[in-house]
Motif scaffolding. Structure first.
Motif, mmCIF file in Angstrom:
data_model
loop_
_atom_site.group_PDB
_atom_site.id
_atom_site.type_symbol
_atom_site.label_atom_id
_atom_site.label_comp_id
_atom_site.label_asym_id
_atom_site.label_seq_id
_atom_site.Cartn_x
_atom_site.Cartn_y
_atom_site.Cartn_z
ATOM 1 N N ASP A 139 0.719 -1.047 0.138
ATOM 2 C CA ASP A 139 -0.024 0.248 -0.175
ATOM 3 C C ASP A 139 0.893 1.317 -0.212
ATOM 4 O O ASP A 139 0.517 2.348 -0.363
ATOM 5 N N ARG A 140 2.055 1.086 0.240
ATOM 6 C CA ARG A 140 3.117 2.345 0.246
ATOM 7 C C ARG A 140 3.267 2.670 -1.211
ATOM 8 O O ARG A 140 3.909 3.897 -1.596
ATOM 9 N N THR A 141 2.850 1.889 -2.430
ATOM 10 C CA THR A 141 2.937 2.466 -3.726
ATOM 11 C C THR A 141 1.926 3.043 -3.999
ATOM 12 O O THR A 141 1.685 3.310 -5.419
ATOM 13 N N SER A 190 9.019 8.521 11.176
ATOM 14 C CA SER A 190 7.695 7.742 10.570
ATOM 15 C C SER A 190 6.794 8.711 10.065
ATOM 16 O O SER A 190 6.995 9.819 10.183
ATOM 17 N N GLY A 191 5.641 8.155 9.629
ATOM 18 C CA GLY A 191 4.694 8.897 8.889
ATOM 19 C C GLY A 191 3.334 8.233 9.022
ATOM 20 O O GLY A 191 3.337 7.076 9.513
ATOM 21 N N GLY A 192 2.361 8.923 8.572
ATOM 22 C CA GLY A 192 0.910 8.443 8.817
ATOM 23 C C GLY A 192 0.028 9.385 8.091
ATOM 24 O O GLY A 192 0.331 10.347 7.431
ATOM 25 N N ARG A 193 -1.350 8.936 8.073
ATOM 26 C CA ARG A 193 -2.518 9.733 7.287
ATOM 27 C C ARG A 193 -3.655 9.684 8.081
ATOM 28 O O ARG A 193 -3.888 8.753 8.872
ATOM 29 N N SER A 194 -4.570 10.758 7.801
ATOM 30 C CA SER A 194 -5.851 10.840 8.523
ATOM 31 C C SER A 194 -6.896 11.079 7.387
ATOM 32 O O SER A 194 -6.540 12.192 6.450
ATOM 33 N N HIS A 241 14.354 -1.574 4.749
ATOM 34 C CA HIS A 241 14.856 -1.319 6.200
ATOM 35 C C HIS A 241 13.767 -0.617 7.127
ATOM 36 O O HIS A 241 14.195 -0.279 8.097
ATOM 37 N N HIS A 242 12.443 -0.826 6.810
ATOM 38 C CA HIS A 242 11.523 -0.548 7.919
ATOM 39 C C HIS A 242 10.980 -1.838 8.809
ATOM 40 O O HIS A 242 11.228 -2.978 8.388
ATOM 41 N N LEU A 243 10.253 -1.110 9.780
ATOM 42 C CA LEU A 243 9.885 -2.315 10.766
ATOM 43 C C LEU A 243 8.489 -2.728 10.245
ATOM 44 O O LEU A 243 7.757 -2.422 9.603
ATOM 45 N N VAL A 279 -5.115 14.056 5.159
ATOM 46 C CA VAL A 279 -4.032 14.792 5.932
ATOM 47 C C VAL A 279 -2.819 14.003 6.055
ATOM 48 O O VAL A 279 -2.816 12.690 6.611
ATOM 49 N N LYS A 280 -1.739 14.701 5.800
ATOM 50 C CA LYS A 280 -0.413 13.612 5.957
ATOM 51 C C LYS A 280 0.347 14.157 7.200
ATOM 52 O O LYS A 280 0.574 15.202 7.579
ATOM 53 N N MET A 281 0.849 13.075 7.911
ATOM 54 C CA MET A 281 1.747 13.342 8.981
ATOM 55 C C MET A 281 2.970 12.851 8.880
ATOM 56 O O MET A 281 3.119 11.902 8.399
ATOM 57 N N SER A 282 4.160 13.598 9.524
ATOM 58 C CA SER A 282 5.249 13.224 9.376
ATOM 59 C C SER A 282 5.722 13.199 10.838
ATOM 60 O O SER A 282 5.647 14.188 11.627
ATOM 61 N N PHE A 283 6.508 12.416 11.356
ATOM 62 C CA PHE A 283 7.113 12.278 12.798
ATOM 63 C C PHE A 283 8.568 12.191 12.763
ATOM 64 O O PHE A 283 9.052 11.108 12.024
ATOM 65 N N ARG A 284 9.198 12.716 13.626
ATOM 66 C CA ARG A 284 10.568 12.366 13.940
ATOM 67 C C ARG A 284 10.878 12.599 15.269
ATOM 68 O O ARG A 284 10.307 13.284 16.244
ATOM 69 N N SER A 285 12.011 11.750 15.712
ATOM 70 C CA SER A 285 12.248 11.870 17.285
ATOM 71 C C SER A 285 13.865 11.680 17.434
ATOM 72 O O SER A 285 14.394 11.268 16.535
HETATM 73 P P1 5GP Z 1 7.946 11.025 5.787
HETATM 74 O O1 5GP Z 1 7.627 11.792 6.815
HETATM 75 O O2 5GP Z 1 9.341 11.360 5.284
HETATM 76 O O3 5GP Z 1 6.944 10.891 4.709
HETATM 77 O O4 5GP Z 1 8.262 9.544 6.037
HETATM 78 C C1 5GP Z 1 9.273 9.112 7.267
HETATM 79 C C2 5GP Z 1 9.255 7.655 7.254
HETATM 80 O O5 5GP Z 1 7.973 7.014 7.543
HETATM 81 C C3 5GP Z 1 9.519 6.889 5.875
HETATM 82 O O6 5GP Z 1 10.378 5.968 6.208
HETATM 83 C C4 5GP Z 1 8.451 6.289 5.465
HETATM 84 O O7 5GP Z 1 8.632 5.048 4.733
HETATM 85 C C5 5GP Z 1 7.388 6.102 6.530
HETATM 86 N N1 5GP Z 1 6.000 6.313 6.349
HETATM 87 C C6 5GP Z 1 5.657 7.563 5.942
HETATM 88 N N2 5GP Z 1 4.204 7.706 5.718
HETATM 89 C C7 5GP Z 1 3.912 6.408 5.981
HETATM 90 C C8 5GP Z 1 2.496 5.726 5.881
HETATM 91 O O8 5GP Z 1 1.616 6.498 5.786
HETATM 92 N N3 5GP Z 1 2.451 4.331 6.424
HETATM 93 C C9 5GP Z 1 3.740 3.788 6.700
HETATM 94 N N4 5GP Z 1 3.664 2.547 7.259
HETATM 95 N N5 5GP Z 1 5.101 4.222 6.811
HETATM 96 C C10 5GP Z 1 4.902 5.716 6.517
#
Ligand code: 5GP
Ligand code: MN
Length: 332
Positions: A97-99, A307-311, A118-120, A278-284
């Motif tokens: 689904d990342r594609t 990491s990242g996620g969406r809503s 190299h993702h978890l 809505v796109k989220m980016s997380f860094r720590s």
């Molecule tokens: P970025 O914030 O640069 O979009 O993503 C940071 C990291 O989180 C990347 O390694 C990316 O593969 C992972 N990532 C970003 N968005 C998603 C998502 O929606 N689902 C998952 N499983 N990983 C994500």
């Protein structure tokens, strides 16, 4: 998933290889795809590199970029390449689904599927591969793959340049904890292949438009909130303000890292309002697991420190939800 060595017999004869990576590709995605593609060409195969979406401008100088097919621009060409391929390589992602648009095609494809990533927490949908979350980057793993094939000697300047880009961008220019001694040894070997590391850094990091630089100033002054008691900071960007500043593809790249340069801030979040979500980016920094945070609350994932996620909720609702979650779950 079988170890990647098991795929070597398939590569004994010249193959058509379909290589792809994740949607909105970054330096590691494009670097690993192009590095592997150059290597397979040298070995007599016919690789086709497919990006699910456009390559950002700061990577368009990379050797071989012009041959990459953007699925969004040429979906039929991409679909045909997949149909005619003998083997499929998937780089820098661990869930189809990342594609985005390629998810169904990859799921349905009957050819052997190989992952290097190299993702978890990989999904068990590949036949062969390497999944190593401790690795700095997928580019490091492509380098390891070439080594496993016994072909370190044939790495040329093009391969080395592409792999260097991915390692550099995924390690924050060699500062993140995954930058092991063996990463530095590898970089030494890549430099022996004649790469120009100074110009690579300049191409990637010093090619901003004036408006992007001014936009950064605006973001840091107007859009960054610091939550001292949570050791956290948040940047929010609405579609309206991104239109106002004429924000281009790639202009928000790296924004999420800035708050981590504030002393005491260990968790940074960027929330952007995109077309349909809505796109989220997380860094720590340190021991706060943002991969877990993204998975628990925002249908996402990634690495421990990035990491990242969406809503699907509205931009405002997502921000409110994030703040609520933050009050319960933040670095100490
Ligand atoms: P970025 O914030 O640069 O979009 O993503 C940071 C990291 O989180 C990347 O390694 C990316 O593969 C992972 N990532 C970003 N968005 C998603 C998502 O929606 N689902 C998952 N499983 N990983 C994500
Ligand atoms: Mn990566």
């Amino acid at each position: 998933m079988l170890p990647i060595q098991e795929v070597f017999p398939l590569l004994q004869k010249p193959c058509k290889v379909f290589i792809t990576t994740h949607h909105k590709p970054d330096g590691d995605a494009i670097g690993s795809m192009l590095g592997l593609s150059h290597y397979l060409s040298l070995k007599g195969h016919t690789p086709t590199a497919i990006s699910p979406s456009e390559i950002p401008d700061f990577l368009k100088w990379m050797p071989g970029c012009n041959n990459v097919i953007n699925y969004e621009a040429q979906p039929e060409v991409a679909a045909h390449a997949l149909k005619s391929a003998d083997v499929i390589f998937c780089l820098d992602f661990n869930d189809f689904d990342r594609t985005k648009h390629l998810e169904q095609m990859l799921t349905d494809a009957a050819q052997p599927k190989v992952m290097i990533d190299h993702h978890l927490f990989p999904k068990p949908v590949w036949d062969y591969g390497m999944s190593m979350p401790e690795k700095s980057s997928t580019c490091e793993m492509v380098y390891d793959f070439i080594g496993l094939c016994g072909d370190n000697e044939i790495i040329d300047k093009n391969i080395a340049t592409c792999l260097y880009v991915g390692v550099m961008t995924d390690t924050g220019s060699f500062k993140f904890p995954a930058t092991t001694a063996s990463v530095h040894f590898m970089i030494g070997n890549l430099m022996d292949k004649g790469i120009n590391h100074t110009s690579i850094h300049e191409e990637v990091y010093d090619a901003w438009s004036e408006s992007r630089m001014r936009f950064l100033g605006y973001v840091l002054i107007e859009r960054m909130q610091v939550f001292r008691k949570y050791n956290a900071a948040l940047i929010t960007l609405s579609r309206k303000e991104m239109n106002l500043f004429n924000v281009q593809n790639g202009d928000t790249e790296g924004l999420v890292n800035y708050p981590l340069s504030i002393a005491g801030i260990k968790f940074a979040t960027l929330i952007t309002e995109r077309g349909d979500e809505v796109k989220m980016s997380f860094r720590s920094k340190g021991m706060f697991d943002v991969s877990n945070f993204a998975r628990l609350y925002f249908n996402g994932g990634g690495h421990f420190n990035a990491s990242g996620g969406r809503s699907k909720a509205s931009f405002e609702e997502t921000i409110a939800y994030f703040k609520k979650v933050l009050s319960d779950n933040h670095p100490k």
